[in-house]
Design an enzyme around this catalytic site. Sequence first.
Site, short mmCIF file in Angstrom:
data_model
loop_
_atom_site.label_atom_id
_atom_site.label_comp_id
_atom_site.label_asym_id
_atom_site.label_seq_id
_atom_site.Cartn_x
_atom_site.Cartn_y
_atom_site.Cartn_z
N HIS A 189 0.88 -1.21 -0.22
CA HIS A 189 -0.13 -0.14 0.04
C HIS A 189 0.80 1.38 0.14
O HIS A 189 0.41 2.23 -0.29
CB HIS A 189 -1.01 -0.01 1.23
N ARG A 297 -11.01 3.68 -2.14
CA ARG A 297 -10.45 2.98 -0.98
C ARG A 297 -10.77 3.57 0.47
O ARG A 297 -10.04 4.57 1.07
CB ARG A 297 -8.71 2.75 -1.14
N ARG A 333 -15.75 1.38 -2.13
CA ARG A 333 -15.37 0.27 -1.48
C ARG A 333 -15.61 0.31 0.05
O ARG A 333 -14.88 1.29 0.57
CB ARG A 333 -14.30 -0.35 -2.01
N GLU A 432 -10.80 -10.95 -5.35
CA GLU A 432 -9.56 -10.84 -5.13
C GLU A 432 -9.05 -12.13 -4.24
O GLU A 432 -7.76 -12.14 -3.66
CB GLU A 432 -9.02 -9.67 -4.30
N ASN A 455 -4.24 -7.08 -7.12
CA ASN A 455 -3.22 -7.11 -6.30
C ASN A 455 -3.04 -8.31 -5.28
O ASN A 455 -2.29 -8.93 -5.02
CB ASN A 455 -3.11 -5.69 -5.40
N ASP A 456 -4.53 -8.35 -4.68
CA ASP A 456 -4.49 -9.52 -3.92
C ASP A 456 -4.67 -10.97 -4.17
O ASP A 456 -4.20 -11.99 -3.72
CB ASP A 456 -5.88 -9.29 -2.76
N ARG A 466 2.44 -9.51 -1.12
CA ARG A 466 2.61 -8.16 -2.10
C ARG A 466 3.46 -7.14 -1.78
O ARG A 466 4.12 -6.45 -2.54
CB ARG A 466 1.32 -7.83 -2.44
N CYS A 503 -9.67 -3.58 -10.84
CA CYS A 503 -8.96 -2.27 -10.43
C CYS A 503 -7.46 -2.50 -9.67
O CYS A 503 -7.21 -1.55 -8.94
CB CYS A 503 -10.16 -1.81 -9.16
C1 PEP Z 1 -6.49 -5.45 -5.10
O1 PEP Z 1 -6.42 -6.17 -4.13
O2 PEP Z 1 -5.95 -5.38 -6.22
C2 PEP Z 1 -7.02 -4.18 -4.93
C3 PEP Z 1 -7.37 -3.17 -5.90
O3 PEP Z 1 -7.28 -3.70 -3.60
P1 PEP Z 1 -6.29 -3.25 -2.47
O4 PEP Z 1 -4.85 -2.96 -3.26
O5 PEP Z 1 -6.71 -2.04 -1.69
O6 PEP Z 1 -6.01 -4.34 -1.47
MG MG Z 2 -7.20 -5.89 -2.25
#
Ligand code: PEP
Ligand code: MG
Length: 580
Positions: A189, A297, A333, A432, A455-456, A466, A503
């Site tokens: 993040h 977010r 979200r 995710e 991402n997740d 990650r 996303c």
């Molecule tokens: C993801 O996991 O791809 C996502 C967009 O959410 P975050 O990055 O906030 O976990």
């Molecule tokens: Mg995520």
Amino acid sequence: MEIKRGIPVSPGIAIGEAFLLEAEGVRIPRHFISESQIESEVGRLEQAMAEARKELEDLSGHVTERAGSKIAEIFSAHADMLQDEYFRQEFLERIRDKKYTAEFAVSRTMRRWRKMFHDDPFLATRVADLDDLERRLLRRLLGARREELDSLSSDVILVAHDMSPSQTASVDQERVKGIAMDAGGPTGHTAIIASALGIPAVVGLGSVSDDLGGGDQIIVDGHRGLLIVDPDEETLESYRQRRSQAIETEMTLLEELRDLPAETIDGRRVEIMANIEFPREVTRAVEHGAEGIGLYRTEFLYLTSETAPTEQEHVEAYTEAMRQLDGRPIIIRTFDLGADKFVGESELAHEKNPFLGRRSIRYCLDHPEILREQLRAILRVSTLGEVKVMFPMVASTEELMTLRRLLNDLREEFDRAGESYDHEMEVGIMIEVPSAAVYADVLADYVDFFSIGTNDLIQYTLAIDRANEHVADMYQPLHPAVLRLIKMTVDAAHDKGIKVGLCGEMGSEIIYTILLLGLGIDSFSVAPPFVVPEIKKIIRTVKYDDAREMARRILQCTEVDRAMEQLMDFDRELLPVLFP
Ligand code: PEP
Ligand code: MG
């Protein structure tokens, strides 16, 4: 000149002075002196050393009384180090021979010693002592001229071992031109925020925060993941040129594409939305041609308060975002707390395995009052424009049904109170977690849309943290298992007649645009804003049929490198300006 390789997480080029967040925590405003200033500079240094020594001896005395002599030894050892002739001589030589200011002499000397200590197994544990001494001396030397991170008077590149998402989010965007970090993985993040703020960043650099000194000239190449220390004139000039060329291409694309739709030559139209963490980001996204917000977010509301935001605070943030959106849609979200986001001192901070713990919707379902407050606010603003709600990290139908029940109860409360809300408000989930992707055909029956959080999804599918630089090379968006899960999700959604967005950061990396388009993604939500026109350009240059054929071929690749080669070849041929 030295070139260090890390992980590029926020594109762009920054050239400037290093500001070390951990070591001195302050910026050295002046580096060089004239011949006539040498003696007064030596005097300043001698005085600072004497004062620091006195301070340490006093401290050692107090601590002996309060905590015993063992702990006090730390301070007397520091005081002894200050008596060391080696240090003193090296400081003085740098002032006399190189005409460094006392502060710069201290910073450079300490940098050299830190390196030596690091390489010696017996001394490595004493590096923290050097940091402490350096801080103490610089504090004395700089006095009132001391600049802290939140009150910088000139541009810097921030160099740190690690930074929390909150620290990153609070940096002064005007002054911090780049970020370089020892730790961190591709989609942690901290990386996401740097990108949202438009600050070029390279992470996973290993030990730069030890190797660099405050004031060193550095280049952060956020495209290729490079950190260049003490660049020579030729390198500097070539980076300056690349930076201005990139700005020029960006401006041209922006002018050309801002108001055009993302539609392929043969008529496939997709949506390009933006990801945000703060309402203030909306205007920039819209100015770059984003058609709305595909991921807000909201957990970043925790940044400004220690406790959960009230319904009113939620409403104010959403209203502000919607005011700037001027009628464009927004997907809000619900809180995705936990893991590397805003755990602080809370109960979540003590979990052993937070990415697999009570993260996200699990935490919210354990604390329904937090979620209810947020959902009430979302219902309230749903009358102001096109608002959709999205739940993160859903992994089962039970979770999803509980969430829907909670939302329905609130709707009934609104009905009873005669309060208005949008009865048609769409409800979606993020895909995710691998279980959700595999089970997408069933989950699709309960929702109006999906948004794939790569991402997740990549992290949980490949079992790769990650945000961990040590396994970053195994974090592979093109892994065949990841691509199959994306394809399964898209097919399941389309079979059930719902739309599917994406996303995660994979959607913002233009190398993957053709593949994702060809896999059938209906809506991209991306950051930073300047990639919006780039993605529109790619989509408007290709035929959907060709993108589908490309995706089919990539899905058949069993090796990631081969898949990457094929994509690169296709992209280069299609648009050499964007893929040099
Ligand atoms: C993801 O996991 O791809 C996502 C967009 O959410 P975050 O990055 O906030 O976990
Ligand atoms: Mg995520």
